[in-house]
Design a protein around this motif. Sequence first.
Motif, mmCIF file in Angstrom:
data_model
loop_
_atom_site.group_PDB
_atom_site.id
_atom_site.type_symbol
_atom_site.label_atom_id
_atom_site.label_comp_id
_atom_site.label_asym_id
_atom_site.label_seq_id
_atom_site.Cartn_x
_atom_site.Cartn_y
_atom_site.Cartn_z
ATOM 1 N N LYS A 171 37.785 57.005 -5.818
ATOM 2 C CA LYS A 171 36.427 57.029 -6.688
ATOM 3 C C LYS A 171 35.838 58.406 -6.984
ATOM 4 O O LYS A 171 35.222 58.517 -8.106
ATOM 5 N N SER A 172 35.970 59.185 -6.102
ATOM 6 C CA SER A 172 35.393 60.838 -6.353
ATOM 7 C C SER A 172 36.156 61.441 -7.635
ATOM 8 O O SER A 172 35.592 62.015 -8.379
ATOM 9 N N ILE A 173 37.453 61.225 -7.590
ATOM 10 C CA ILE A 173 38.348 61.817 -8.681
ATOM 11 C C ILE A 173 37.954 60.974 -10.265
ATOM 12 O O ILE A 173 37.750 61.708 -11.236
ATOM 13 N N ASP A 174 37.644 59.775 -10.024
ATOM 14 C CA ASP A 174 37.140 58.906 -11.211
ATOM 15 C C ASP A 174 35.811 59.420 -11.558
ATOM 16 O O ASP A 174 35.585 59.491 -12.841
ATOM 17 N N GLY A 175 35.044 59.872 -10.796
ATOM 18 C CA GLY A 175 33.768 60.243 -11.188
ATOM 19 C C GLY A 175 33.411 61.889 -11.477
ATOM 20 O O GLY A 175 32.396 62.207 -11.524
#
Length: 676
Positions: free
Chosen positions: A79-83
């Motif tokens: 999720k952090s990478i996607d964001g």
Amino acid sequence: MTDFETERRILIVDDLTQIHETFTRIFRTTKRKENDLDDFEARFLSDATVTYPSHSTSSPVFSLTHAYSGEEAVHEVQKSIDGAIPFSVAFVDMRMPKGMDGLETIKRLWRIDPRLQVVICTAYSDHTWDQIVQSLGYNDQLLLLRKPFEHDEARQLALALSEKSRLAVLQAQKLTILKTEVMRRRKAEMELRDMAHRDALTALPNRPFLLEKLEQVIANQGPKRRSHDSILFLDLDNFKIINDSLGHDAGDDLLNQVAIRLQECVREHDLASRCSDAEDSVSESNGDETVRLGGDEFVVLLEGLEHRDDALRVARRIVQRICEPFNLDDRLVTVGTSVGVAFVDESISDAHEALRNADTAMYQAKNSGKGQIAVFDQTMHDAVVARHELEAQLRVALKEEKFELRYQPIVNLKNGQIQGVEVLSRWRGGDGEFVPPCEFVPVAEEIGLISQFGEWVLERSMREFSALMASLDDAQRPQVYLAVNISRRQLADPFFIDRLQAIIDRAKFKGALKLEMSENGDARHNERTLKTMLELHHSGVGIHIDDFGKGNSSLTCFHDYPIETVKIDRTFTASITRDHGHAIITQAIVKLAHHLLATIVCQGVESPEQLKLLQQWGCDLGQGYFFAPPLDIFELESLLIKPDESVGIKVLKQSIAAPLHLPAATGSLPGLPASS
């Protein structure tokens, strides 16, 4: 907030709630004022009027995210990478009974974010360092924190690793920016290179591109090469007329259309029948190129021809295509082209030589007439070299006044008196031999020296002739005019008459002056030339047409120009005793000139038989070796004093003294040789 104080995102991975609470207390942000000592110094040690600033320090800002299993940690990292807000550091517990253990979790996390800094939280009984390295490999993004650990130890690890992560991100960003800048500059360089190798008007490759390409072609030459490479050099016929009449915009449009047609010619030949008209002999193209050198000059480079004749096929196709009408702003115009063909083989030393050979062949084609094709051979180059050498010598000779003047008498065929003299220029070349005027005078015209040369001849001959006439006493001084050859280009000069008058004044010339010119000339200058001739005629300077019948002679010159005298070319006079056709033409010219009140001079009189016929036809004047060869000023003086020393003049006077017996009519004109 400074870079050091920016928020650091920390991921805590552990299955125990107590551990998460401990990490929360460890990374809680606190601020402590450190002004107690300052207050004490202000009260007891310093002047009360002095104000000391208070200082405060800020701890790094940590943002914690909690994951209670390996699967949950993987989800958070994804999720952090996607964001686009990745974690800086992950504290991962090695022993998690439910789900993935710490080692497997770290492997999964690094697949998602290879730059994630990881701290393994393990007890001494969990795994050895060798086991961890064997599983995860050596990695500078991996540190080990043994349980139990101190709070400051955890904070310092988080601070150092998060700073390392931040610097790594900055470095990656700078590297990306640098790569972008390098790509941008490379693209700009390629665009500049393309611009430097492209003609701005037609977008065709230009001369620098052609020279580079030719060097590559020459490098591939050799005795074992079975194919042929050739250059087609062409320029447009009458392009200047298009520019002058329709304007430069129309000229640019024409050049663009020519470029398109040339590319079509090469493309059609390359794809259809590049090497032969037969379909089964088509060879693979090595890359034909159409190049604009500048102005109206183009080059087509043909590579890998199977037969040399293929280059001529392309040249003929180009000539035919360019001859078709062009539409310029709803106006149809027609131009042609002349093509020079040169082959590139192992004898060619460099690109400049190859291009020069094609250029030389093009000029040979142009001199042969419009729409012609010429193939280069070494004799063409030798002729060009000789031409340039002649030009260089001519400039030096004119600067140093190395020309000599000769004077050939013009004799009245009715009374035997010398009526005029023609000035003839002579020049010895570098080998000491005389260079014929028919060779160096055209060169002087081409290089723009004819006016300077012509005016030198005028002034020098006037000075010499005036001095000669002044040296004779009244009894010896004949009434003789001076005839000087001039170029049609001189007559087209609007200031010619002013300069001629200045020359006459400087030379103190008081005799009769006649100017001889050939009939051929640039038709665009006819109006200016005619105006000059009329002004000369009204001022008393006689106009003579020289070498009539030698070039594209026209009888309109009798009507259009204020002609005083016509001089029949020596090629007619030389054959009137043996060529019935020349005899008839010569006699007809004499009669026509007399009807139009012009005087006739026959040049090239060399025998008594020629003289007799000219007398019978009523020719007015004669000039030639039978009377006298071209003489220097001293020999001319002697002849003027003693004209009977000339064999021709003596024979002429004797024939005048004796009555002429004209033959009876026999069906042919009097005096003509019988036709064979």
